[in-house]
Write a protein that holds these residues in place. Structure first.
Motif, PDB file in Angstrom:
ATOM      1  N   ALA A  69       2.473  -8.880   6.778  1.00 19.01           N
ATOM      2  CA  ALA A  69       1.370  -8.408   5.939  1.00 19.01           C
ATOM      3  C   ALA A  69       2.185  -7.174   5.127  1.00 19.01           C
ATOM      4  N   LEU A  70       2.854  -6.444   5.674  1.00 16.73           N
ATOM      5  CA  LEU A  70       3.482  -5.075   5.235  1.00 16.73           C
ATOM      6  C   LEU A  70       4.522  -5.675   4.408  1.00 16.73           C
ATOM      7  N   THR A  71       5.301  -6.534   4.735  1.00 15.75           N
ATOM      8  CA  THR A  71       6.419  -7.081   3.897  1.00 15.75           C
ATOM      9  C   THR A  71       5.828  -7.907   2.576  1.00 15.75           C
ATOM     10  N   ARG A  72       4.832  -8.648   2.769  1.00 19.14           N
ATOM     11  CA  ARG A  72       4.287  -9.228   1.491  1.00 19.14           C
ATOM     12  C   ARG A  72       3.729  -7.990   0.401  1.00 19.14           C
ATOM     13  N   LEU A  73       2.858  -7.253   1.130  1.00 19.22           N
ATOM     14  CA  LEU A  73       2.285  -6.100   0.340  1.00 19.22           C
ATOM     15  C   LEU A  73       3.574  -5.392  -0.471  1.00 19.22           C
ATOM     16  N   ALA A  74       4.647  -5.208   0.268  1.00 12.50           N
ATOM     17  CA  ALA A  74       5.731  -4.394  -0.407  1.00 12.50           C
ATOM     18  C   ALA A  74       6.277  -5.058  -1.736  1.00 12.50           C
ATOM     19  N   THR A  75       5.935  -6.432  -1.699  1.00 13.34           N
ATOM     20  CA  THR A  75       6.195  -7.085  -3.008  1.00 13.34           C
ATOM     21  C   THR A  75       5.346  -6.730  -4.150  1.00 13.34           C
ATOM     22  N   LEU A  76       4.244  -6.038  -4.032  1.00 11.94           N
ATOM     23  CA  LEU A  76       3.467  -5.654  -5.067  1.00 11.94           C
ATOM     24  C   LEU A  76       3.804  -4.488  -5.724  1.00 11.94           C
ATOM     25  N   GLY A  77       5.063  -3.819  -4.944  1.00  7.11           N
ATOM     26  CA  GLY A  77       5.639  -2.643  -5.679  1.00  7.11           C
ATOM     27  C   GLY A  77       4.839  -1.566  -5.952  1.00  7.11           C
ATOM     28  N   ASP A  78       5.026  -0.993  -7.054  1.00  7.74           N
ATOM     29  CA  ASP A  78       4.347   0.482  -7.446  1.00  7.74           C
ATOM     30  C   ASP A  78       2.799   0.466  -7.849  1.00  7.74           C
ATOM     31  N   THR A  79       2.370  -0.756  -7.577  1.00  7.63           N
ATOM     32  CA  THR A  79       0.986  -1.182  -7.750  1.00  7.63           C
ATOM     33  C   THR A  79       0.329  -0.462  -6.520  1.00  7.63           C
ATOM     34  N   LEU A  80       0.983  -0.506  -5.676  1.00  5.74           N
ATOM     35  CA  LEU A  80       0.102   0.118  -4.403  1.00  5.74           C
ATOM     36  C   LEU A  80       0.760   1.616  -4.477  1.00  5.74           C
ATOM     37  N   ARG A  81      -0.258   2.549  -4.320  1.00  4.75           N
ATOM     38  CA  ARG A  81      -0.145   4.218  -4.465  1.00  4.75           C
ATOM     39  C   ARG A  81       0.215   4.367  -3.145  1.00  4.75           C
TER      40      ARG A  81
END
Lengths: 303, 274
Positions: free
Chosen positions: A273-285
């Motif tokens: 999950a963390l790997t996939r969320l990292a693909t969202l880049g700067d979208t996640l603060r």
């Protein structure tokens, strides 16, 4: 040195037809900070009292530092222990210092230790005041000083932070850390699970007179396989995007609370999950991984 | 069996004793004893139209009546919460985790309270003895000292009963009820029961046993001890002819009183250790 300082084997306690404690086995190693938790009536107070020799066992054995608490060497054994009851009721007509003198005399501890202990628990200024003038928190601290008389090797602390303000609670745990550093073993009960979850080395969960689980908080979390929670700050508007990114993983639920997005997922889905969320880049603060609390673990075992 | 550490008994006894000194319990009881004793010594014969100190025998006879009411009550009040009070406050558990046995704790409590009671009795009645001493012969002073000693023993006996009740009672309210009931029974009811039985049977059945039944009441033992030590009082009570010789032996009566002290305390220890 013995490998265990508290050793309970097959301990049972019957009150008439009610079996309050049912065949409990428990080992506590020297220097451990051990928690005993359970709801009211779970049997922890009864077990606690049996460990202290206050009530007799129906069957089984309890040894403290290799000796039975009620055996012929009970005086030596009791000099090694300190006890802080849940509701400390000391003698109103004595001053704080006189109270410690009384208990020091009974423990055959030199009276010169007393003033230093009052200082340690923050009561040096109130040493000459009558206990009747003490607040609940001050009485609790005096009770704690009493428990520390004679540098005990084993401390039993029953709901020790009851009545203490946040500053006093912090001081209390600071002293416990110091004692742990000196090799003192501590057994404590508490209803405030959040308070002890990061502080105990191991704990036992009692339910229905039995120990349902024993281990470190982390070991119990893993054994329960409770879901983790990912918290995405400012992620309230990203729900669809996050859900798409995590598609196919063992997600148990996604909720919004204020501006924070909570994602409950299976423990083994954390890294993917963390790997996939990292693909969202700067979208996640910002993102936090929150382990289940001790309360979650406790209710997990109860249910 | 666990050995007794007299040092532990002394520590608990010292605390109990000094507690009563500090909270002015001893002072208050001493004053009560002094005032009552003085009033009785000087105004005891007022009904007969005389005021002032008459004789030590009559004074002691009047004081016996006072002491029989007062000392049992004070001793029961002093001791009824010795154990149950600690239990109810929650301090008993803490004490019992210390290197002290239950027997040592109870003996320490009893010794301290008994010390406070004895001190009050000696101070209260002793002050009167000092005031009266110019009017008293050496023999009268001896009798007065004997009276004080027996009053102390009476207090110890009822204190022993109070501590026993304190061990058996589940809470302070029940303990106080039991203490009051005990006082009523021994001080007010017991003699009436014996007297009633004597009247009902017209002394026909077991009449010889009745005087010995008085030994079942420490207050009566105290009364007999004092009544039989004084000729004038013996005559005054009209008991010289009805009492068996054996009951007039102070050593026997002292032994019975000792049994009243040791017996309930032993029961209290037995119960407390279980």
């Amino acid at each position: 040195m013995a490998s265990t300082i508290v050793e309970a084997r097959g301990v049972t306690k019957d009150f008439g037809s009610i079996q309050a404690v049912k065949g409990v086995d428990l080992s506590i190693a020297p220097g451990e900070l051990f928690g005993l938790i359970g709801h009211n009536g779970a049997g922890k107070s009864t077990l606690f009292k049996m460990m202290l020799g206050l009530i007799p066992l129906t069957s089984g054995t309890i040894h403290l530092d290799g000796e039975p608490i009620t055996g012929p060497r009970f005086r030596e054994t009791r000099r090694k222990i300190g006890y802080l009851p849940e509701n400390v009721v000391l003698y109103d007509n004595l001053t704080g210092l006189e109270t410690l003198y009384f208990f020091a005399d009974l423990k055959a501890v030199p009276r010169r230790e007393c003033a230093g202990l009052l200082d340690k628990v923050g009561l040096a200024q109130a040493a000459g005041r009558r206990v009747r003038e003490y607040s609940k928190g001050m009485r609790q601290r005096l009770g704690f000083a009493q428990a520390l008389l004679g540098k005990p090797r084993l401390l039993f602390l029953d709901e020790p932070t009851t009545g203490l303000d946040p500053g006093a609670i912090r001081d209390f745990y600071r002293i416990l850390r110091e004692l742990k550093g000196e090799g003192v073993t501590m057994v404590l009960t508490s209803h405030i699970l959040a308070e002890i979850q990061e502080r105990v080395d191991r704990l036992a969960i009692m339910e229905g007179g039995q120990i349902r689980a024993t281990g470190s908080v982390q070991a119990l979390r893993e054994a329960m396989n409770l879901p983790l929670t990912l918290e995405i700050a400012g992620g309230a508007g990203l729900r669809e995007q996050v859900a798409r990114a995590l598609e196919g993983l063992a997600i148990e639920g996604i909720d919004e609370a204020g501006s924070v997005l909570h994602i409950r997922l299976a423990r083994d889905a954390k890294m993917p999950a963390l790997t996939r969320l990292a693909t969202l880049g700067d979208t996640l603060r910002d993102l936090h991984v929150r382990e289940p609390s001790l309360e979650d673990v406790f209710f997990g075992y109860r249910n | 069996m666990l050995s007794i550490d007299f040092r532990q008994i002394g520590i608990v006894a010292g605390k109990e004793f000094w507690d009563r000194i500090r909270n002015r319990w001893v002072l208050a009881v001493s004053i009560v004893f002094t005032v009552f004793a003085l009033v009785i010594a000087y105004f005891g014969a007022a009904q007969q139209g005389a005021v002032g100190f008459r004789s030590i025998d009559v004074t002691i006879a009047s004081l016996v009546s006072l002491v029989i009411y007062l000392i049992p009550l004070i001793a029961l009040i002093l001791g009824f919460d010795a154990i149950v009070g600690e239990r109810e406050r929650g301090s008993l558990d803490l004490l019992l985790t210390l290197p002290i046995t239950r027997k040592e704790l109870i003996l320490g409590k009893y010794t301290g309270l008994a010390g406070a009671l004895a001190f009050s009795t000696v101070a209260g009645f002793g002050a009167v003895g000092v005031i009266l001493s110019p009017s008293l012969s050496l023999s009268a002073l001896f009798h007065y000292a004997g009276f004080m000693l027996s009053a102390i023993l009476l207090g110890f006996a009822f204190l022993s009963l109070a501590v026993m009740l304190s061990v058996f009672a589940t809470d302070r309210t029940r303990a106080s009820g039991l203490a009051i009931g005990t006082w009523f029974f021994f001080v007010l009811v017991f003699d009436l029961l014996i007297l009633g039985a004597l009247v009902v049977t017209a002394g026909e059945y077991g009449g010889a046993v009745f005087p010995y039944l008085l030994l079942l009441n420490p207050a009566d033992v105290f009364r007999i001890l004092n009544v039989f030590s004084l000729d004038e009082v013996r005559t005054l009570y009209g008991l010289a002819t009805v009492f068996p010789e054996a009951l007039s032996n102070p050593a026997t009566l002292g032994g019975v009183m000792l049994a009243w002290i040791v017996g309930p305390l032993a029961v209290a220890i037995w119960r407390f250790e279980r």
